[in-house]
Write an enzyme that holds these catalytic residues in place. Structure first.
Site, PDB file in Angstrom:
ATOM      1  N   GLN A  50      -5.306  -0.587  -0.769  1.00 34.60           N
ATOM      2  CA  GLN A  50      -4.245  -1.357  -0.109  1.00 34.60           C
ATOM      3  C   GLN A  50      -3.233  -1.867  -1.143  1.00 34.60           C
ATOM      4  O   GLN A  50      -3.029  -1.230  -2.158  1.00 34.60           O
ATOM      5  CB  GLN A  50      -4.834  -2.501   0.730  1.00 34.60           C
ATOM      6  CG  GLN A  50      -5.649  -2.046   1.930  1.00 34.60           C
ATOM      7  CD  GLN A  50      -7.113  -1.936   1.636  1.00 34.60           C
ATOM      8  OE1 GLN A  50      -7.699  -2.713   0.896  1.00 34.60           O
ATOM      9  NE2 GLN A  50      -7.761  -0.950   2.218  1.00 34.60           N
ATOM     10  N   THR A  64       3.052   8.387  11.769  1.00 34.32           N
ATOM     11  CA  THR A  64       2.724   7.366  12.758  1.00 34.32           C
ATOM     12  C   THR A  64       1.335   7.656  13.313  1.00 34.32           C
ATOM     13  O   THR A  64       0.975   8.811  13.552  1.00 34.32           O
ATOM     14  CB  THR A  64       3.762   7.377  13.889  1.00 34.32           C
ATOM     15  OG1 THR A  64       5.030   6.983  13.357  1.00 34.32           O
ATOM     16  CG2 THR A  64       3.374   6.424  15.010  1.00 34.32           C
ATOM     17  N   LYS A 102      -1.191   4.950  -5.784  1.00 31.65           N
ATOM     18  CA  LYS A 102      -2.307   4.627  -6.679  1.00 31.65           C
ATOM     19  C   LYS A 102      -3.156   5.861  -6.975  1.00 31.65           C
ATOM     20  O   LYS A 102      -3.592   6.089  -8.105  1.00 31.65           O
ATOM     21  CB  LYS A 102      -3.190   3.547  -6.057  1.00 31.65           C
ATOM     22  CG  LYS A 102      -2.511   2.203  -5.867  1.00 31.65           C
ATOM     23  CD  LYS A 102      -3.442   1.205  -5.212  1.00 31.65           C
ATOM     24  CE  LYS A 102      -3.810   1.568  -3.807  1.00 31.65           C
ATOM     25  NZ  LYS A 102      -2.672   1.638  -2.870  1.00 31.65           N
ATOM     26  N   GLY A 131       0.821  -1.197   0.000  1.00 29.08           N
ATOM     27  CA  GLY A 131       0.000   0.000   0.000  1.00 29.08           C
ATOM     28  C   GLY A 131       0.856   1.249   0.000  1.00 29.08           C
ATOM     29  O   GLY A 131       2.085   1.195   0.139  1.00 29.08           O
ATOM     30  N   ASP A 132       0.223   2.396  -0.191  1.00 30.86           N
ATOM     31  CA  ASP A 132       0.879   3.711  -0.120  1.00 30.86           C
ATOM     32  C   ASP A 132       1.899   3.939  -1.229  1.00 30.86           C
ATOM     33  O   ASP A 132       2.813   4.755  -1.082  1.00 30.86           O
ATOM     34  CB  ASP A 132       1.561   3.914   1.243  1.00 30.86           C
ATOM     35  CG  ASP A 132       0.594   3.764   2.400  1.00 30.86           C
ATOM     36  OD1 ASP A 132      -0.359   4.555   2.468  1.00 30.86           O
ATOM     37  OD2 ASP A 132       0.783   2.846   3.219  1.00 30.86           O
ATOM     38  N   LEU A 176      10.330   8.587  -7.656  1.00 32.43           N
ATOM     39  CA  LEU A 176      11.697   8.587  -8.182  1.00 32.43           C
ATOM     40  C   LEU A 176      12.497   9.778  -7.677  1.00 32.43           C
ATOM     41  O   LEU A 176      13.741   9.780  -7.766  1.00 32.43           O
ATOM     42  CB  LEU A 176      11.668   8.565  -9.707  1.00 32.43           C
ATOM     43  CG  LEU A 176      11.439   7.173 -10.310  1.00 32.43           C
ATOM     44  CD1 LEU A 176      10.956   7.274 -11.746  1.00 32.43           C
ATOM     45  CD2 LEU A 176      12.713   6.344 -10.242  1.00 32.43           C
ATOM     46  N   ASP A 177      11.837  10.796  -7.154  1.00 25.99           N
ATOM     47  CA  ASP A 177      12.549  11.934  -6.579  1.00 25.99           C
ATOM     48  C   ASP A 177      13.291  11.550  -5.299  1.00 25.99           C
ATOM     49  O   ASP A 177      14.128  12.319  -4.815  1.00 25.99           O
ATOM     50  CB  ASP A 177      11.574  13.081  -6.294  1.00 25.99           C
ATOM     51  CG  ASP A 177      10.325  12.632  -5.530  1.00 25.99           C
ATOM     52  OD1 ASP A 177       9.729  11.609  -5.921  1.00 25.99           O
ATOM     53  OD2 ASP A 177       9.948  13.308  -4.560  1.00 25.99           O
ATOM     54  N   ALA A 191      -8.787   3.262   3.140  1.00 26.70           N
ATOM     55  CA  ALA A 191      -7.901   3.676   2.044  1.00 26.70           C
ATOM     56  C   ALA A 191      -7.453   5.124   2.261  1.00 26.70           C
ATOM     57  O   ALA A 191      -8.186   5.931   2.835  1.00 26.70           O
ATOM     58  CB  ALA A 191      -8.625   3.539   0.707  1.00 26.70           C
ATOM     59  N   HIS A 229      -5.549   7.593  -0.321  1.00 25.10           N
ATOM     60  CA  HIS A 229      -4.887   7.872  -1.592  1.00 25.10           C
ATOM     61  C   HIS A 229      -4.709   9.379  -1.735  1.00 25.10           C
ATOM     62  O   HIS A 229      -5.679  10.112  -1.944  1.00 25.10           O
ATOM     63  CB  HIS A 229      -5.715   7.301  -2.749  1.00 25.10           C
ATOM     64  CG  HIS A 229      -5.907   5.823  -2.673  1.00 25.10           C
ATOM     65  ND1 HIS A 229      -6.702   5.119  -3.553  1.00 25.10           N
ATOM     66  CD2 HIS A 229      -5.398   4.892  -1.812  1.00 25.10           C
ATOM     67  CE1 HIS A 229      -6.669   3.836  -3.231  1.00 25.10           C
ATOM     68  NE2 HIS A 229      -5.897   3.683  -2.180  1.00 25.10           N
TER      69      HIS A 229
END
Length: 422
Positions: A223, A293, A16, A12-13, A328-329, A41, A43
């Protein structure tokens, strides 16, 4: 019709939501179809002007005018959380989200009693907590399996008498099992649920059939495949099928061909909460402002790219037509790639339903140690080679402007037409 299905090939995370948002920004999309999960969820979508929303039940294309959301029968629907989400969308400029929403009448209904029971069970586990989000989604599914003819469903919100009876039975059963629940009386819940029925369009399965014929639909998963109810690492899993299976069944029922399958991967393998994360490295200098957290899931954990786990997810999902590689950063000299563990370089999926096998696999992973290679010069090329699937979209940031398609599979229609003219 060129429908697209998006799933997460991790825990997950992975992004998406931002991929779905990009799809809706670059092509005409009729409806975003949610096909698993529920209000747990999260997103995250960020617009170029800085507006941000964490999509839980609404589709991640909702920022785009005219794009609808459909909650299929495979989604656990929480009307109270949905109303709160609609309120936040209104504060960031989307005032018609509920007007663009349809909900399958057969979807299970999450209630304050499910949530209270979920939290009570998780607290009772003590040090062995599963990392639940504490929103009652799994509890709702479990109750639906145990009481299929009496579990509250979305359609019941249109019948106060039936809803009162089912909510009362639910509360009494859970109280008898767990003791007093931290939840309001049934009479206090009824107005919110009946109000939900009066505000949103509750439909049957034929609505989605019509939508799939009317225009392009994007199926947005929740997820990740490594949390799948049958193929994830038990017991640190979700009560949800996180593969393409539910999307495939909805398309088949509507007489539609299989959608284009996009698997989303984060450059940094992450996990929110307890369970195996073989490449976890607390020394990685990373943070995620959208995944702090929290008291239910615990820490948001970071690890190096885990090709072994993602190869397993691909096998469980039945393959993809392309990969979307996000974050990608975050590539840097400290981030490495894990192509094998000290115990194996490949995990083999088993038959669905064999949770003893999955628990044994979990125990094995908790003992495994990663073996690392240096960071590749070209991450997209390395990921494609390791997983045997093309990277068709890369993302260097949170907005749609930070996405780059590679090849024609996900290229915006205007670009494809221009390429064909050359």
């Amino acid at each position: 019709m060129n429908h697209v299905a998006v799933v997460d090939l991790g825990y997950g995370d992975a992004g998406k939501g931002t991929v779905v948002d990009w799809l809706c920004a670059t092509r005409p999309v009729h409806t975003v179809v949610r096909f698993n999960g529920g209000a747990q969820a999260a997103h995250n979508v960020v617009l170029r002007d800085g507006r941000h929303h964490t999509f839980a039940q609404f589709g991640a294309g909702t920022f785009h005018p005219g794009v609808r959301t459909h909650l299929s029968r495979h989604v656990v629907v929480d009307p109270l959380a949905l109303a709160a989400e609609a309120d936040h969308l209104a504060t960031v400029g989307v005032t018609d989200a509920l007007d663009r929403l349809t909900v399958d009448s057969d979807a299970l209904l999450a209630t304050p009693y499910h949530r209270a029971a979920n939290q009570a069970r998780e607290i009772a586990r003590g040090a062995d907590r599963h990392g639940s989000c504490g929103l009652g989604v799994g509890e709702t599914v479990a109750y639906g399996l145990a009481h299929p003819d009496d579990a509250p469903r979305v359609a019941d919100c249109r019948s106060p008498t039936l809803l009162r009876r089912r909510l009362t039975a639910l509360r009494e059963r859970l109280t008898a099992e767990l003791g007093p629940l931290d939840a309001p009386p049934v009479e206090d819940c009824l107005p919110a649920f009946t109000g939900f029925a009066g505000r949103v369009a509750i439909v049957d399965g034929s609505w989605l059939t019509g939508a799939l014929r009317a225009g392009t639909c994007v199926f947005e998963g929740a997820q990740g495949v490594l949390l799948d109810e049958w193929h994830g690492f038990h017991p640190y899993t979700t009560w949800s099928t996180t593969t393409f299976a539910n999307a495939d069944s909805l398309l088949t029922e509507a007489g539609q061909p299989r959608a284009t399958r996009i698997g989303v991967l984060r450059l940094v393998t992450t996990r929110h909460g307890a369970g195996p994360l073989v490449t976890e490295d607390p020394t990685l200098p990373l943070a995620d402002p959208h995944n702090p957290t929290n008291p239910w899931q615990g820490r948001f954990r970071f690890g190096h790219f885990d090709a072994v786990a993602h190869r397993y997810a691909l096998a469980v999902a039945g393959g993809v037509d392309g990969l979307a590689l996000t974050h990608l950063d975050l590539a840097g000299p400290e981030l490495r790639i894990c192509r094998r563990y000290d115990t194996t370089d490949r995990l083999t999926p088993g038959p669905p339903g064999d949770l003893d096998r999955q628990a044994a696999l979990t125990a094995r992973l908790l003992r495994s140690r990663p073996l690392y290679d240096d960071p590749p010069a070209d991450w997209a090329e390395a990921v494609s080679a390791e997983l045997g699937a093309r990277v068709v979209l890369t993302s260097h940031g949170p907005t749609a402007d930070d996405k780059t398609p590679h090849g024609p599979l996900l290229a915006p229609p205007a670009l494809v037409r221009a390429d064909q003219r050359r």
